[in-house]
Design a protein around this motif. Sequence first.
Motif: not given
Length: 314
Positions: A28, A254, A258
Amino acid sequence: MGEGQRTVSAADPGLFGPGSVTWQAHADPVMWIAGVRALYLQALHPRAVRGVMQNSDFRQDAWGRLMRTAGFVGTITYGTTDAAERAGARIRKIHSMLGATDPGTGERYGVGEPQLLLWVHCAEVDSYLHVLGRSGFPIGGAQADRYIDEHRESARLVGLDPAGVPANRAELARYFDAVRPELAATEESRAVDDFLRRPPVHALLVPAREVLWRQVAGLAYASLPEYAQQLYGRRAPAAEVVGRRLTVAGNALRCIPARLRWQLPPGHILKAMARLGPGSRPAPHGVRTQAAILNVPGREQRDGGDSATWGTPD
């Protein structure tokens, strides 16, 4: 079973593996904020911060130091077992050769003293969990306990006996209660504070530092426990305001794809996925959906089940 599946089953998952809370949580992006919080907290232990200041050129090579720390965490999380063990051996060797001197008493001590290693370890684990939980990452009480328990393995790598390392939230809280009388804002800790607020950068990057880094450092500081803020002598917004800001920051980070984030050096996550296959891709929901793996029998009764949220005792 297909060829790809055989590759996954034969590959070395490393110390933690895709079924761990660590594997999911460390992917994360708020971990960068959490890492800065850990530095703030660690700097409040006079013996620990003195060891850093007397043996490090962090003010001249701050980004290099941060990247080396990130590289170590990435290696022990996503690397092979052998790579993690070798990284731990390097850290232990470095610690064995370094010492610090108390200017008040003249005492000489090693930076690898167990109590100092334990402080650094607990400050990191606490910071990672605290920022993750308050930024909207889906981690509950049982997963938080499991994460703490998993990281007794990382404590072993740096030279600690896992039996003496907190294994759950209750033990971690008791540790902080016990160590708080040793904490203080010293000249060294204030130097760390000044540095984290205004790290030296190239003149062309000063605007970015003021816009972006100030937000990161500000959130990291604001998420510290109240006693730490009192020691530093700087107030922070109310806890609910900090929680909202962390959630906004977490959601914004986020939104960056990713795979784009994971291409940043040294690319540990992408290398792990290539080694283990697509089923190893970290995903926040994996912390929830792998309940059968993540919940140790009997732990639900101790912490009230999986509905509890992580919180750092002040």
